[in-house]
Structures are given as structure tokens and as C-alpha cells.
Design a protein around this motif. Structure first.
Motif, PDB file in Angstrom:
ATOM      1  N   GLY A 114       0.937  -1.268  -0.011  1.00  0.00           N
ATOM      2  CA  GLY A 114      -0.056  -0.048   0.018  1.00  0.00           C
ATOM      3  C   GLY A 114       0.842   1.062  -0.107  1.00  0.00           C
ATOM      4  O   GLY A 114       0.371   2.348   0.681  1.00  0.00           O
ATOM      5  N   VAL A 115       1.856   1.418  -0.773  1.00  0.00           N
ATOM      6  CA  VAL A 115       2.901   2.312  -0.780  1.00  0.00           C
ATOM      7  C   VAL A 115       2.850   3.046  -2.160  1.00  0.00           C
ATOM      8  O   VAL A 115       2.886   2.380  -3.071  1.00  0.00           O
ATOM      9  CB  VAL A 115       4.325   1.991  -0.254  1.00  0.00           C
ATOM     10  CG1 VAL A 115       5.432   2.964  -0.412  1.00  0.00           C
ATOM     11  CG2 VAL A 115       4.357   1.307   1.167  1.00  0.00           C
ATOM     12  N   TYR A 116       3.006   4.420  -2.108  1.00  0.00           N
ATOM     13  CA  TYR A 116       3.232   5.125  -3.341  1.00  0.00           C
ATOM     14  C   TYR A 116       4.774   5.453  -3.536  1.00  0.00           C
ATOM     15  O   TYR A 116       5.634   5.632  -2.472  1.00  0.00           O
ATOM     16  CB  TYR A 116       2.707   6.485  -3.025  1.00  0.00           C
ATOM     17  CG  TYR A 116       2.411   7.362  -4.016  1.00  0.00           C
ATOM     18  CD1 TYR A 116       1.551   7.576  -5.169  1.00  0.00           C
ATOM     19  CD2 TYR A 116       3.748   8.309  -4.392  1.00  0.00           C
ATOM     20  CE1 TYR A 116       1.422   8.555  -6.081  1.00  0.00           C
ATOM     21  CE2 TYR A 116       3.712   9.168  -5.419  1.00  0.00           C
ATOM     22  CZ  TYR A 116       2.692   9.172  -6.332  1.00  0.00           C
ATOM     23  OH  TYR A 116       2.682  10.118  -7.556  1.00  0.00           O
ATOM     24  N   VAL A 117       5.231   4.853  -4.820  1.00  0.00           N
ATOM     25  CA  VAL A 117       6.476   4.929  -4.985  1.00  0.00           C
ATOM     26  C   VAL A 117       6.951   5.716  -6.029  1.00  0.00           C
ATOM     27  O   VAL A 117       6.679   5.825  -7.091  1.00  0.00           O
ATOM     28  CB  VAL A 117       6.813   3.356  -5.573  1.00  0.00           C
ATOM     29  CG1 VAL A 117       8.310   3.236  -5.647  1.00  0.00           C
ATOM     30  CG2 VAL A 117       6.333   2.104  -4.742  1.00  0.00           C
ATOM     31  N   ILE A 118       8.208   6.386  -5.622  1.00  0.00           N
ATOM     32  CA  ILE A 118       8.970   7.412  -6.472  1.00  0.00           C
ATOM     33  C   ILE A 118      10.147   6.610  -6.976  1.00  0.00           C
ATOM     34  O   ILE A 118      10.589   6.166  -6.115  1.00  0.00           O
ATOM     35  CB  ILE A 118       9.098   8.724  -5.851  1.00  0.00           C
ATOM     36  CG1 ILE A 118       7.907   9.346  -5.326  1.00  0.00           C
ATOM     37  CG2 ILE A 118       9.879   9.673  -6.762  1.00  0.00           C
ATOM     38  CD1 ILE A 118       8.191  10.676  -4.247  1.00  0.00           C
ATOM     39  N   GLY A 119      10.332   6.871  -8.178  1.00  0.00           N
ATOM     40  CA  GLY A 119      11.813   6.282  -8.904  1.00  0.00           C
ATOM     41  C   GLY A 119      12.707   7.535  -9.113  1.00  0.00           C
ATOM     42  O   GLY A 119      12.604   8.244 -10.076  1.00  0.00           O
ATOM     43  N   GLY A 120      13.649   7.402  -8.313  1.00  0.00           N
ATOM     44  CA  GLY A 120      14.894   8.320  -8.696  1.00  0.00           C
ATOM     45  C   GLY A 120      15.745   7.635  -9.778  1.00  0.00           C
ATOM     46  O   GLY A 120      16.570   6.640  -9.569  1.00  0.00           O
ATOM     47  N   VAL A 121      15.584   8.063 -11.029  1.00  0.00           N
ATOM     48  CA  VAL A 121      16.174   7.495 -12.064  1.00  0.00           C
ATOM     49  C   VAL A 121      17.056   8.007 -13.051  1.00  0.00           C
ATOM     50  O   VAL A 121      17.161   9.094 -12.884  1.00  0.00           O
ATOM     51  CB  VAL A 121      14.732   6.781 -12.971  1.00  0.00           C
ATOM     52  CG1 VAL A 121      13.614   5.865 -12.422  1.00  0.00           C
ATOM     53  CG2 VAL A 121      14.064   8.192 -13.736  1.00  0.00           C
ATOM     54  N   PRO A 122      17.632   7.460 -13.874  1.00  0.00           N
ATOM     55  CA  PRO A 122      18.447   7.843 -14.942  1.00  0.00           C
ATOM     56  C   PRO A 122      18.183   9.227 -15.798  1.00  0.00           C
ATOM     57  O   PRO A 122      16.850   9.195 -15.774  1.00  0.00           O
ATOM     58  CB  PRO A 122      19.228   6.937 -15.524  1.00  0.00           C
ATOM     59  CG  PRO A 122      18.859   5.459 -15.034  1.00  0.00           C
ATOM     60  CD  PRO A 122      17.662   6.005 -14.083  1.00  0.00           C
ATOM     61  N   THR A 123      18.766  10.036 -16.173  1.00  0.00           N
ATOM     62  CA  THR A 123      18.325  11.050 -16.948  1.00  0.00           C
ATOM     63  C   THR A 123      17.674  10.501 -18.175  1.00  0.00           C
ATOM     64  O   THR A 123      16.864  10.991 -18.605  1.00  0.00           O
ATOM     65  CB  THR A 123      19.507  12.067 -17.296  1.00  0.00           C
ATOM     66  OG1 THR A 123      20.255  12.381 -16.254  1.00  0.00           O
ATOM     67  CG2 THR A 123      19.215  13.254 -18.569  1.00  0.00           C
ATOM     68  N   ASN A 124      18.309   9.270 -18.841  1.00  0.00           N
ATOM     69  CA  ASN A 124      17.732   8.956 -20.031  1.00  0.00           C
ATOM     70  C   ASN A 124      16.737   7.725 -19.762  1.00  0.00           C
ATOM     71  O   ASN A 124      16.841   6.621 -20.534  1.00  0.00           O
ATOM     72  CB  ASN A 124      19.016   8.368 -20.808  1.00  0.00           C
ATOM     73  CG  ASN A 124      19.765   9.570 -21.454  1.00  0.00           C
ATOM     74  OD1 ASN A 124      19.640  10.225 -22.331  1.00  0.00           O
ATOM     75  ND2 ASN A 124      20.882   9.790 -20.511  1.00  0.00           N
ATOM     76  N   TRP A 125      16.361   7.785 -18.567  1.00  0.00           N
ATOM     77  CA  TRP A 125      15.138   6.548 -18.208  1.00  0.00           C
ATOM     78  C   TRP A 125      14.110   6.384 -19.302  1.00  0.00           C
ATOM     79  O   TRP A 125      13.998   5.152 -19.578  1.00  0.00           O
ATOM     80  CB  TRP A 125      14.556   7.029 -17.068  1.00  0.00           C
ATOM     81  CG  TRP A 125      13.627   8.299 -17.129  1.00  0.00           C
ATOM     82  CD1 TRP A 125      13.746   9.508 -17.290  1.00  0.00           C
ATOM     83  CD2 TRP A 125      12.084   8.081 -17.508  1.00  0.00           C
ATOM     84  NE1 TRP A 125      12.750  10.361 -17.141  1.00  0.00           N
ATOM     85  CE2 TRP A 125      11.522   9.359 -17.670  1.00  0.00           C
ATOM     86  CE3 TRP A 125      11.179   7.032 -17.645  1.00  0.00           C
ATOM     87  CZ2 TRP A 125      10.335   9.727 -18.016  1.00  0.00           C
ATOM     88  CZ3 TRP A 125       9.867   7.291 -17.818  1.00  0.00           C
ATOM     89  CH2 TRP A 125       9.383   8.695 -17.927  1.00  0.00           C
ATOM     90  N   ARG A 126      13.584   7.389 -20.085  1.00  0.00           N
ATOM     91  CA  ARG A 126      12.674   7.267 -21.040  1.00  0.00           C
ATOM     92  C   ARG A 126      12.978   6.327 -22.413  1.00  0.00           C
ATOM     93  O   ARG A 126      12.225   5.686 -22.816  1.00  0.00           O
ATOM     94  CB  ARG A 126      11.974   8.660 -21.334  1.00  0.00           C
ATOM     95  CG  ARG A 126      10.730   8.676 -21.991  1.00  0.00           C
ATOM     96  CD  ARG A 126      10.230   9.980 -22.574  1.00  0.00           C
ATOM     97  NE  ARG A 126      11.177  11.133 -22.474  1.00  0.00           N
ATOM     98  CZ  ARG A 126      11.941  11.379 -23.335  1.00  0.00           C
ATOM     99  NH1 ARG A 126      11.627  10.953 -24.518  1.00  0.00           N
ATOM    100  NH2 ARG A 126      12.803  12.649 -23.056  1.00  0.00           N
ATOM    101  N   THR A 127      14.115   6.443 -22.627  1.00  0.00           N
ATOM    102  CA  THR A 127      14.516   5.789 -23.656  1.00  0.00           C
ATOM    103  C   THR A 127      15.578   4.543 -23.277  1.00  0.00           C
ATOM    104  O   THR A 127      16.050   3.683 -24.132  1.00  0.00           O
ATOM    105  CB  THR A 127      15.673   6.509 -24.792  1.00  0.00           C
ATOM    106  OG1 THR A 127      16.832   7.166 -23.830  1.00  0.00           O
ATOM    107  CG2 THR A 127      14.741   7.783 -25.226  1.00  0.00           C
ATOM    108  N   SER A 128      15.777   4.528 -22.111  1.00  0.00           N
ATOM    109  CA  SER A 128      16.871   3.244 -21.457  1.00  0.00           C
ATOM    110  C   SER A 128      18.151   3.178 -22.193  1.00  0.00           C
ATOM    111  O   SER A 128      18.821   2.299 -22.809  1.00  0.00           O
ATOM    112  CB  SER A 128      16.232   1.918 -21.785  1.00  0.00           C
ATOM    113  OG  SER A 128      15.255   1.471 -20.641  1.00  0.00           O
ATOM    114  N   THR A 129      18.835   4.485 -22.356  1.00  0.00           N
ATOM    115  CA  THR A 129      19.967   4.635 -22.916  1.00  0.00           C
ATOM    116  C   THR A 129      20.947   5.376 -22.207  1.00  0.00           C
ATOM    117  O   THR A 129      20.424   5.990 -20.972  1.00  0.00           O
ATOM    118  CB  THR A 129      19.759   5.167 -24.414  1.00  0.00           C
ATOM    119  OG1 THR A 129      19.502   6.618 -24.142  1.00  0.00           O
ATOM    120  CG2 THR A 129      18.830   4.430 -25.600  1.00  0.00           C
TER     121      THR A 129
END
Length: 623
Positions: free
Chosen positions: A265-280
Motif C-alpha cells: 500500500g505504498v506510493y513509489v517514487i523512482g529516482g531514475v537515470p536522465t535517459n530513463w525514457r529511452t533506456s540509453t
């Protein structure tokens, strides 16, 4: 070419590890002032308590990881200021032995929270001490600042790689409890952020799950706090580092961890890479479906741009496309922005690598976030002095840093900047992003709100000359030169301002050099002080002069110093080959006017000959 810097390894393991904690946010008119709170400066007010939702908030990352031997923490050594030795003062910060870039402003901490280093005294003569994050007073003060300056909340960083070390885990747990109490006292919003950097790939999922269940929810009961962030009825957690090329985890492992938190029941934020949208680029391939599982996406941007052009290019290439991608999939978006970056003292590289540019780097990012219609953001970071990204109070100039070791200061970009400038600016950015204030293309606050309005001692980290050897007026003088010098007489540190030339006539001889372009309103209490060192008798007529916006001058105002000596250069000042301080209550003569330029001047008619002298440590303040 845009410089890309991968976020550094934060989860230093074992005896060298130590990082910690914390968070803060928005709050308080209905709350009692937090312990350690100070009166709000003119134009600032304490914020009222905000809702626990996260989609429309500006959050600052909080480390809380600095320790010192003798601070009472479980760590029992220096950490993050330097790499100390367990149960010993060995490894205390000293010249050439430090792991931080930006020196903090320690003037508001109690003696019990400060610890002696191996550095020479600060430029103002005070002993070079550093705070520990462990004392309750320090955490309270940081949250009081957040409340005072209008920062909504903070993400408490929990470096998962340290959880297997009982000493560092005990330290983090203690800081977490102090942070919770401080957040509740100030009405700040907070949530937990796991950083998986440095964790073992085979066990990190299970370790994070166990820590959340047994420690965060069970033992510490953080999510039961009235100030813990709750979005859509769910407590918030952030996981930083999934998908980065240098971090552990496969797409399936990352997805399993996100799914597990959702099942709790947790709301999850992702601290992700700059190029997360393209996985590059900085992202591992194959993570597209995993990133889409997050409730909120927060791509890392520290070290991705320096200039306004690069900031705007990032907006066009990443910020707006990321926003549109998230909007189309029902994912919230939390862009990251930062004030500046450097780590020359710890990891090499240029000094002042990503200059703050007197707040312009930070503000340009905030403007782009607001104009993109994004109501949330993450400030990196609140107290990250290691990499020079802290918005918390920092040394203004060389007077507040050790004299025998380089440290970045807030005035390193050339203009005098007060220690609380980035707290004030973060509060303004918060209001703008949340649409409480209109968009302002330019930084909307002064670099200092006083009581000091200008200070420079010619050092690398002080306000720099606005003009290079440029005269305001000159007559009867030849070969005159003015500038900052080293290796010659100095009042403090390593540099001073030198003026030299030859007086060739016995009437109306003068050389006025432009030094600093300022905009300082003069009040009745305003004082000017500086030090001079004449190397010959004519050098006694080298001094500081001021020009007002109305064209009037200090020299012709009738002003005197505290000894009754005229402030006109024609009146001899000081002793040859000795430093002498001059102080004048200039507000008695100039109140209501505005200082436009600071000059370094020579002016003496009766004699001819060579003149040479030095000026150092100029200050304009309202004591």
C-alpha cells in the motif's frame, strides 16, 4: 558538449561508510517555532502547515550524514568531512585531508555541536570548526531553516548499502527519529528515500524489504508520523538508483521491488537515470516497462548542464518530453534541480566546476519547471557540502573559511553572496513552481539581505573586482596600476588590492580606480571598514571611496572615521609599512542614498613622487 557526471558512490561501505538521513519540508504558522529557530529575515515568513500530498510540493534531499569524533554518535569517528579512524580523532579534517567542497556557515551552531578541525583559523580569526549532524540541535536547526524559508519538505536519504553494518544503521536510525521529531515540530513534510548504490545484486531487494518492514514501519514508525508524506492515501517511498548503469539490479528485480511496495500500500517514487525514457546512456537497457511501474518519476540531473543554453536544451530534450510521457501514462513527474556542483577537494576535477552563477543556474531550472506547468520538484540537495550542492547556510567568502585550505564559498562566482541566499532562493522557487508567485525571468531576490552588504579581501573565493585596472578619474598621475595581487603585503589570507603610480604635479593629482559595481542602500547605521598598508608617505593617501547613484561621493560628504579623520584621500591614513584599520559610520552622512560603485583611490596635491599601497578586507554592513 554537455558534461555528464554519474552520481557518485554514496553508499560507502564498512569503516569508510557513513552517510545519513533526512528530510524537511513546508510548514508552520499554526506550529510552535522549532527548537533552534531564528527570527525570519525581512521579507520572509514562516510557512503554514501543508498537506501531506507530494504531487504539488518542492522537496529537498537531506543527508544528515556528517559526524565528528566526540559527537556521541554510534559512528565514533569523522565521516564525510573526512575519512576518520574508528574511536579516534585520527583522520580529522586538515589541509589536504578532506572530502567536502563547500565550507558551511557554522556561526549559528552551539559550541556543543561544533568540533575542532586541523585547519588554520577562518579568515575572520575564528577557530575552524565543523558541525556534526548527530546532535538533536543540528537537525532541529536545519528543519527550522526549512520552515523559516518556506521549503515544503525533505526526502530522508537512507543508503541501503550501509544497512548491513550495525554501527552505521544505528546512526541512521537515530537521525531518522530526530528528523521525524523535527518535522513534526516545524510542520515539515518528509518521506524516506532508499539509495541502492553499492548494494549486492543478489540481496538488495530482500534487504530493502526487511528494512522497510522491521525498522521503518515497525521500530521507528516513521510512516505513522503526522508529517510523513501520503499521496492518494498511501505513504510515500522513493527508490533512487534502479536502472543506472553502475547500480545493481535487473529489470525483473527492480519490478519485483516496486510491486512489493505497491502490495504494502505504498506510493513509489523512482529516482531514475536522465535517459530513463529511452533506456540509453546512463540507463541500462530493457528498463522501460519497469520505470513505467513507478507512481512518480524523478530523473537525476546534477552535473548535466552548466550554462543557460544547456539548461534550456535539457528542457527541450528531457524535461518537456518526460512530462508529456508521464502525463500520457498517469505517472506524476518530479524534476530535479540543483544550485551548482564541484568536488575538487574529494574527487578531483576543476574548482567551482558547475558555477552557481549567483543563483542564476538554480533559478533558470526553476523557471523552466514552472513554465512547463510541472507543480512538483526535488532540490538536490539541502546539506550536501561534499559535492557543493547544498542550499543550507554556507561560508560567504574567505572570511568564513580556513586560511590554509581551498574551499568553495558562495562568493566564489565574483559577487558577495550571503550565507542564507540559497535558502531564500529555494523558498522563492517553491512559491513560483507551485504557482503562488508569478514567473520571474531574473533572480527575484538580492544577493544579501544584510547585515553585511558587501565584503571582499581579494581572495579567490571573495567578491571579485568588477573592472580590470579601469580608472574612474585620473589627473597628474602616470604609470598608475590597480589590481589584486598575491605574494605581497596582505592583512589576512594570501591576497590584497594594490594601487601604485607616480604623482607628477603639485596640484589636483589623483587616480580613482573602479573596483566593485554594487547596489547598496545606505541606512543610518551603515558602516564602512577596510585595512590599508602604505609603503611610502604618499601611499598614506590610498584609500576607499564610494560613488552614489546620484553622483555624490563619500570623499566630498564630510564623513570622518571613528577617530575624526576625514574620509577624503587627502587626509593621510595609517603608518608606513603597517596595516591600519579604518572604520566610518558613513550612514551619518549618506543615509537615504544608494552606493553604486566602490573605488580604490589616490588623491593628494602638495607633493610629487611615487605612491604605493595596499587595501584589504573591505566591508560595508549594518551592525
Amino acid at each position: 558538449m554537455m558534461i555528464i557526471i554519474i552520481k557518485r558512490f554514496r553508499g560507502i561501505l564498512g569503516a569508510l561508510a557513513l552517510a545519513t538521513v533526512a528530510a524537511a519540508g513546508c510548514v508552520g504558522a499554526e506550529q510552535e517555532a522549532a527548537p533552534g529557530a531564528t527570527a525570519a529575515p525581512e521579507g520572509e515568513t514562516r510557512q503554514a502547515i501543508v498537506s501531506q500530498g507530494i504531487k504539488d510540493k518542492v522537496i529537498a534531499g537531506y543527508q544528515g550524514w556528517f559526524t565528528a569524533y566526540g559527537d556521541g554518535s554510534p559512528v565514533e569517528r569523522w565521516s564525510h568531512w573526512s575519512r576518520g579512524t574508528y574511536q579516534s580523532n585520527a583522520g580529522a579534517p586538515a589541509p589536504g585531508y578532506q572530502s567536502f567542497e563547500l565550507y558551511p556557515d557554522v556561526s549559528e551552531y552551539s559550541a556543543a555541536s561544533l568540533f575542532q578541525t586541523g585547519y588554520a583559523p577562518l579568515g575572520n580569526g575564528s577557530p575552524a570548526k565543523l558541525f556534526s549532524s548527530y546532535p538533536t540541535e543540528v537537525v532541529n536547526k536545519h528543519f527550522a531553516w526549512m520552515q523559516q524559508y518556506g521549503i515544503d519538505g525533505a526526502a530522508l536519504q537512507r543508503f541501503a548499502g550501509e544497512l548491513r553494518d550495525s554501527v552505521f544503521k544505528a546512526h541512521r536510525d537515530s537521525i531518522a527519529t530526530k528528523m521525524k521529531n523535527a518535522a513534526e515540530a516545524t510542520g515539515r513534510l518528509f518521506y524516506l528515500m532508499y539509495d541502492i548504490t553499492g548494494m549486492d545484486e543478489a540481496t538488495f531487494v530482500q534487504n530493502v524489504q526487511n528494512d522497510w518492514t522491521s525498522t521503518i514501519v515497525g521500530q521507528l514508525r516513521l510512516t505513522s508520523s503526522s508529517r510523513y508524506a501520503v499521496q492518494d492515501g498511501r505513504p510515500v517511498v522513493s527508490i533512487w538508483g534502479l536502472g543506472f548503469t553502475h547500480n545493481p539490479g535487473t529489470p525483473s528485480q527492480a519490478a519485483a521491488l516496486i510491486d512489493w511496495f505497491h502490495a504494502q500500500g505504498v506510493y513509489v517514487i523512482g529516482g531514475v537515470p536522465t535517459n530513463w525514457r529511452t533506456s540509453t546512456g546512463d540507463s541500462k537497457p530493457g528498463f522501460e516497462a519497469t520505470y513505467a511501474k513507478f507512481d512518480m518519476i524523478s530523473p537525476w540531473t546534477v552535473g548535466r548542464y552548466k550554462t543557460d543554453g544547456e539548461v534550456d536544451n535539457h528542457r527541450n530534450t528531457y524535461l518537456v518530453p518526460d512530462r508529456d510521457y508521464c502525463n500520457g501514462r498517469g505517472i506524476a513527474y518530479q524534476p530535479v534541480f540543483f544550485p551548482g556542483f564541484a568536488w575538487s577537494n574529494w574527487n578531483g576535477g576543476p574548482r567551482n566546476d558547475f558555477p552557481r552563477r549567483q543563483g542564476n543556474l538554480f533559478w533558470r531550472q526553476a523557471v523552466n519547471i514552472r513554465e512547463a506547468g510541472i507543480p512538483a520538484a526535488y532540490i538536490a540537495m539541502f546539506d550536501e557540502y561534499d559535492e557543493g550542492t547544498a542550499i543550507a547556510k554556507a561560508a560567504e567568502d574567505s572570511s568564513m573559511a580556513p586560511t590554509n585550505q581551498y574551499f568553495l564559498t558562495l562568493s566564489s562566482d565574483g559577487a558577495y553572496v550571503s550565507s542564507d541566499f540559497y535558502l531564500r532562493l529555494a523558498g522563492k522557487a517553491t512559491r513560483m513552481i507551485e504557482r503562488l508567485d508569478p514567473v520571474s525571468a531574473q533572480v527575484p531576490i538580492p544577493l544579501t539581505a544584510g547585515p553585511v552588504f558587501f565584503r571582499s579581501g581579494a581572495e579567490e573565493t571573495d567578491a571579485a573586482l568588477s573592472w580590470n585596472n579601469t580608472t574612474e578619474a585620473m589627473q597628474g598621475v602616470t604609470g598608475a596600476e590597480f589590481g589584486a595581487v598575491s605574494g605581497e603585503p596582505v592583512h589576512a589570507a594570501s591576497r590584497s588590492f594594490r594601487l601604485a603610480g607616480r604623482d607628477t604635479q603639485t596640484t589636483a593629482s589623483h587616480a580613482y580606480f573602479k573596483a566593485f559595481d554594487v547596489n547598496i542602500p545606505v541606512q543610518s547605521s551603515t558602516q564602512l571598514s577596510f585595512w590599508t598598508y602604505p609603503q611610502n608617505s604618499l601611499g598614506q593617501h590610498i584609500t576607499v571611496d564610494l560613488i552614489m547613484t546620484d553622483g555624490s561621493t563619500l570623499r566630498d560628504s564630510g564623513a570622518t572615521d571613528l577617530n575624526g579623520v576625514s574620509m577624503h584621500p587627502g587626509a593621510p591614513r595609517g603608518t608606513v609599512n603597517a596595516w591600519t584599520q579604518t572604520r566610518s559610520r558613513i550612514g551619518q552622512w549618506l543615509a537615504g542614498k544608494t552606493i553604486d560603485r566602490v573605488l580604490i583611490a589616490y588623491d593628494y596635491g602638495p607633493l610629487t613622487g611615487d605612491f604605493r599601497g595596499y587595501v584589504d578586507d573591505i566591508t560595508i554592513a549594518n551592525p
